[in-house]
Design a protein around this motif. Structure first.
Motif, PDB file in Angstrom:
ATOM      1  N   TRP A  16       0.580  -1.845  -0.413  1.00 25.20           N
ATOM      2  CA  TRP A  16       0.204  -0.074   0.223  1.00 25.20           C
ATOM      3  C   TRP A  16       0.574   1.058   0.054  1.00 25.20           C
ATOM      4  O   TRP A  16       0.315   2.390  -0.426  1.00 25.20           O
ATOM      5  CB  TRP A  16      -0.628   0.229   1.105  1.00 25.20           C
ATOM      6  N   SER A  17       2.175   1.367   0.284  1.00 20.11           N
ATOM      7  CA  SER A  17       2.869   2.683   0.124  1.00 20.11           C
ATOM      8  C   SER A  17       3.623   2.884  -0.334  1.00 20.11           C
ATOM      9  O   SER A  17       4.027   3.557  -1.068  1.00 20.11           O
ATOM     10  CB  SER A  17       3.876   1.695   1.666  1.00 20.11           C
ATOM     11  N   THR A  18       3.540   1.299  -1.486  1.00 17.74           N
ATOM     12  CA  THR A  18       4.147   1.493  -2.686  1.00 17.74           C
ATOM     13  C   THR A  18       3.445   1.414  -3.781  1.00 17.74           C
ATOM     14  O   THR A  18       3.878   1.689  -5.419  1.00 17.74           O
ATOM     15  CB  THR A  18       5.748   0.549  -3.001  1.00 17.74           C
ATOM     16  N   VAL A  19       2.240   1.202  -3.998  1.00 21.75           N
ATOM     17  CA  VAL A  19       1.591   0.565  -5.158  1.00 21.75           C
ATOM     18  C   VAL A  19       1.233   1.763  -6.540  1.00 21.75           C
ATOM     19  O   VAL A  19       1.513   3.082  -5.757  1.00 21.75           O
ATOM     20  CB  VAL A  19       0.108   0.256  -4.520  1.00 21.75           C
ATOM     21  N   ASP A  20       1.293   1.596  -7.122  1.00 21.98           N
ATOM     22  CA  ASP A  20       1.184   2.935  -8.494  1.00 21.98           C
ATOM     23  C   ASP A  20      -0.228   2.443  -9.024  1.00 21.98           C
ATOM     24  O   ASP A  20      -0.549   1.453  -9.823  1.00 21.98           O
ATOM     25  CB  ASP A  20       2.018   2.302 -10.075  1.00 21.98           C
ATOM     26  N   LEU A  21      -1.208   3.174  -8.525  1.00 22.00           N
ATOM     27  CA  LEU A  21      -2.482   3.155  -8.512  1.00 22.00           C
ATOM     28  C   LEU A  21      -2.835   3.451 -10.621  1.00 22.00           C
ATOM     29  O   LEU A  21      -3.990   3.494 -10.952  1.00 22.00           O
ATOM     30  CB  LEU A  21      -3.554   3.911  -7.569  1.00 22.00           C
ATOM     31  N   ASP A  22      -1.592   3.991 -11.159  1.00 24.73           N
ATOM     32  CA  ASP A  22      -2.113   4.436 -12.589  1.00 24.73           C
ATOM     33  C   ASP A  22      -1.144   3.133 -13.320  1.00 24.73           C
ATOM     34  O   ASP A  22      -1.946   3.520 -14.557  1.00 24.73           O
ATOM     35  CB  ASP A  22      -0.748   5.771 -12.734  1.00 24.73           C
ATOM     36  N   ASP A  23      -1.748   2.495 -12.604  1.00 23.20           N
ATOM     37  CA  ASP A  23      -1.141   1.528 -13.489  1.00 23.20           C
ATOM     38  C   ASP A  23      -2.417  -0.275 -13.320  1.00 23.20           C
ATOM     39  O   ASP A  23      -1.742  -1.092 -12.214  1.00 23.20           O
ATOM     40  CB  ASP A  23       0.363   0.315 -13.690  1.00 23.20           C
ATOM     41  N   PRO A  24      -3.720  -0.067 -13.093  1.00 27.40           N
ATOM     42  CA  PRO A  24      -4.698  -1.340 -12.259  1.00 27.40           C
ATOM     43  C   PRO A  24      -3.972  -1.961 -11.920  1.00 27.40           C
ATOM     44  O   PRO A  24      -4.406  -2.938 -11.613  1.00 27.40           O
ATOM     45  CB  PRO A  24      -5.733  -0.654 -12.786  1.00 27.40           C
ATOM     46  N   GLU A  25      -4.100  -2.908 -13.587  1.00 27.62           N
ATOM     47  CA  GLU A  25      -3.392  -3.925 -14.016  1.00 27.62           C
ATOM     48  C   GLU A  25      -2.595  -4.924 -13.429  1.00 27.62           C
ATOM     49  O   GLU A  25      -2.807  -5.424 -12.753  1.00 27.62           O
ATOM     50  CB  GLU A  25      -3.161  -4.749 -15.222  1.00 27.62           C
ATOM     51  N   ALA A  26      -1.728  -4.252 -12.940  1.00 26.78           N
ATOM     52  CA  ALA A  26       0.103  -4.423 -12.464  1.00 26.78           C
ATOM     53  C   ALA A  26      -0.311  -4.870 -11.195  1.00 26.78           C
ATOM     54  O   ALA A  26       0.031  -5.403 -10.135  1.00 26.78           O
ATOM     55  CB  ALA A  26       0.730  -3.928 -12.624  1.00 26.78           C
ATOM     56  N   ALA A  27      -1.450  -3.318 -10.293  1.00 26.24           N
ATOM     57  CA  ALA A  27      -1.837  -2.978  -8.551  1.00 26.24           C
ATOM     58  C   ALA A  27      -2.086  -4.545  -8.644  1.00 26.24           C
ATOM     59  O   ALA A  27      -2.555  -5.117  -7.584  1.00 26.24           O
ATOM     60  CB  ALA A  27      -2.505  -2.298  -8.525  1.00 26.24           C
ATOM     61  N   ILE A  28      -3.130  -4.664  -9.766  1.00 27.87           N
ATOM     62  CA  ILE A  28      -4.266  -6.143  -8.464  1.00 27.87           C
ATOM     63  C   ILE A  28      -3.649  -7.575  -8.912  1.00 27.87           C
ATOM     64  O   ILE A  28      -4.283  -8.081  -7.855  1.00 27.87           O
ATOM     65  CB  ILE A  28      -5.757  -5.738  -9.820  1.00 27.87           C
ATOM     66  N   ALA A  29      -2.879  -6.979  -9.771  1.00 30.90           N
ATOM     67  CA  ALA A  29      -2.098  -8.675 -10.375  1.00 30.90           C
ATOM     68  C   ALA A  29      -1.885  -8.900  -9.499  1.00 30.90           C
ATOM     69  O   ALA A  29      -0.758  -9.941  -8.338  1.00 30.90           O
ATOM     70  CB  ALA A  29      -0.979  -8.844 -11.777  1.00 30.90           C
ATOM     71  N   ALA A  30      -0.165  -7.704  -8.460  1.00 31.63           N
ATOM     72  CA  ALA A  30      -0.287  -8.023  -7.302  1.00 31.63           C
ATOM     73  C   ALA A  30      -0.332  -8.395  -5.972  1.00 31.63           C
ATOM     74  O   ALA A  30      -0.110  -9.287  -5.375  1.00 31.63           O
ATOM     75  CB  ALA A  30       1.300  -6.808  -7.180  1.00 31.63           C
ATOM     76  N   MET A  31      -1.944  -7.391  -6.001  1.00 34.32           N
ATOM     77  CA  MET A  31      -2.224  -8.289  -4.701  1.00 34.32           C
ATOM     78  C   MET A  31      -3.250  -9.144  -5.028  1.00 34.32           C
ATOM     79  O   MET A  31      -3.067 -10.233  -3.830  1.00 34.32           O
ATOM     80  CB  MET A  31      -3.262  -6.831  -4.464  1.00 34.32           C
ATOM     81  N   ARG A  32      -3.700  -9.987  -6.126  1.00 36.00           N
ATOM     82  CA  ARG A  32      -3.543 -11.201  -6.121  1.00 36.00           C
ATOM     83  C   ARG A  32      -2.968 -11.886  -5.233  1.00 36.00           C
ATOM     84  O   ARG A  32      -3.134 -13.391  -5.059  1.00 36.00           O
ATOM     85  CB  ARG A  32      -4.194 -11.269  -7.590  1.00 36.00           C
ATOM     86  N   GLU A  33      -1.396 -12.066  -5.925  1.00 32.87           N
ATOM     87  CA  GLU A  33      -0.362 -12.231  -5.184  1.00 32.87           C
ATOM     88  C   GLU A  33      -0.311 -12.590  -3.767  1.00 32.87           C
ATOM     89  O   GLU A  33      -0.347 -14.039  -3.420  1.00 32.87           O
ATOM     90  CB  GLU A  33       0.771 -12.004  -6.043  1.00 32.87           C
ATOM     91  N   LEU A  34      -0.615 -11.456  -3.028  1.00 32.65           N
ATOM     92  CA  LEU A  34      -0.586 -11.664  -2.322  1.00 32.65           C
ATOM     93  C   LEU A  34      -1.237 -11.793  -1.403  1.00 32.65           C
ATOM     94  O   LEU A  34      -1.320 -12.474  -0.213  1.00 32.65           O
ATOM     95  CB  LEU A  34      -0.289 -10.250  -1.471  1.00 32.65           C
ATOM     96  N   ALA A  35      -2.257 -11.924  -2.040  1.00 33.09           N
ATOM     97  CA  ALA A  35      -3.981 -12.450  -1.428  1.00 33.09           C
ATOM     98  C   ALA A  35      -3.859 -14.258  -1.591  1.00 33.09           C
ATOM     99  O   ALA A  35      -4.348 -14.738  -0.896  1.00 33.09           O
ATOM    100  CB  ALA A  35      -5.494 -11.904  -2.149  1.00 33.09           C
ATOM    101  N   GLY A  36      -3.437 -14.703  -2.321  1.00 29.82           N
ATOM    102  CA  GLY A  36      -2.835 -15.634  -3.008  1.00 29.82           C
ATOM    103  C   GLY A  36      -2.626 -16.667  -1.758  1.00 29.82           C
ATOM    104  O   GLY A  36      -3.186 -17.988  -1.376  1.00 29.82           O
ATOM    105  N   GLU A  37      -2.108 -16.046  -1.183  1.00 31.21           N
ATOM    106  CA  GLU A  37      -0.992 -16.687   0.223  1.00 31.21           C
ATOM    107  C   GLU A  37      -1.430 -17.538   0.921  1.00 31.21           C
ATOM    108  O   GLU A  37      -1.195 -18.520   1.643  1.00 31.21           O
ATOM    109  CB  GLU A  37      -0.076 -15.615   0.077  1.00 31.21           C
ATOM    110  N   ARG A  38      -2.903 -16.927   1.349  1.00 34.25           N
ATOM    111  CA  ARG A  38      -3.995 -16.942   2.439  1.00 34.25           C
ATOM    112  C   ARG A  38      -4.517 -17.576   2.464  1.00 34.25           C
ATOM    113  O   ARG A  38      -5.664 -17.938   2.115  1.00 34.25           O
ATOM    114  CB  ARG A  38      -4.169 -15.186   2.668  1.00 34.25           C
TER     115      ARG A  38
END
Length: 163
Positions: A16-38
Motif C-alpha cells: 500500500w505504501s508503494t503501489v502505483d495506482l496508475d497501473d491498475p492491472e499490475a496493482a491488482i495482479a500484485a495484490m492477487r499474488e499476496l492474497a493468494g498466499e492466504r
C-alpha cells in the motif's frame, strides 16, 4: 500470530505504501499474488483484494470482495476499515441508502479516526441532505478546536434542529 502472518502483514503495508495506482492491472495482479498466499476464503485477503479494486476504480468488484470478507468473519480494525471503504463504494455505485446505513452503523475504531464522519457526510450530501452532512463535519471537528467548541457545536445543532 505466526511469523509468516507478520511477514504477510508487513508485505501488505509495503504494497500500500508503494503501489502505483496508475497501473491498475499490475496493482491488482500484485495484490492477487499476496492474497493468494492466504487462500480464497481468508477474510483479510479478500478485504485487501477488495481494497485494490476499490482504489483502482473497480467499484462493483470491490463491493463483491468486501461482502465476501464480511461473510467470512472479517474482524478488528479491518472490519472498521471495510465499513468505511464499502460504504464509500456503495455511495459511488449510487446506493446511497445502503451507504448511509452502513456508515451510520460503523463503530468507532482508532484505525479510522473521523473517517466515518467524512464518508457519511459525503453520502448524506449526495442523498440531498447537505445540512446533516455539514453538521456531521462540524461536530467531527469540534473536539479538535482549541477554542470555540461550544459555539461550533451549537451552530452545528442549529443546522438540523427544528426550532
Amino acid at each position: 500470530m505466526p511469523a509468516h502472518a507478520e511477514d504477510w502483514e508487513a508485505r501488505i503495508a509495503s504494497f500500500w505504501s508503494t503501489v502505483d495506482l496508475d497501473d491498475p492491472e499490475a496493482a491488482i495482479a500484485a495484490m492477487r499474488e499476496l492474497a493468494g498466499e492466504r487462500g480464497p476464503e481468508d477474510p483479510d485477503a479478500l478485504f485487501e483484494l477488495g481494497g485494490i479494486h476499490d482504489s483502482t476504480g473497480f467499484e462493483a468488484e470491490a463491493h463483491e470482495l468486501y461482502a465476501a470478507a464480511r461473510e467470512r468473519g472479517l474482524s478488528g480494525a479491518r472490519l472498521a476499515q471495510l465499513n468505511i471503504q464499502q460504504g464509500s463504494t456503495l455511495r459511488n455505485l449510487g446506493r446511497l441508502d445502503e451507504a448511509i446505513a452502513m456508515l451510520e452503523a460503523t463503530e468507532p475504531d482508532p484505525s479510522i479516526g473521523d473517517a466515518r464522519a467524512v464518508f457519511l457526510a459525503l453520502a448524506l450530501r449526495d442523498a440531498g441532505r447537505p445540512d446533516e452532512a455539514l453538521r456531521l463535519c462540524i461536530e467531527a471537528l469540534v473536539a479538535h478546536l482549541p477554542r470555540y467548541q461550544r459555539s461550533a457545536a451549537a451552530y452545528a445543532r442549529a443546522l438540523t434542529d427544528d426550532d
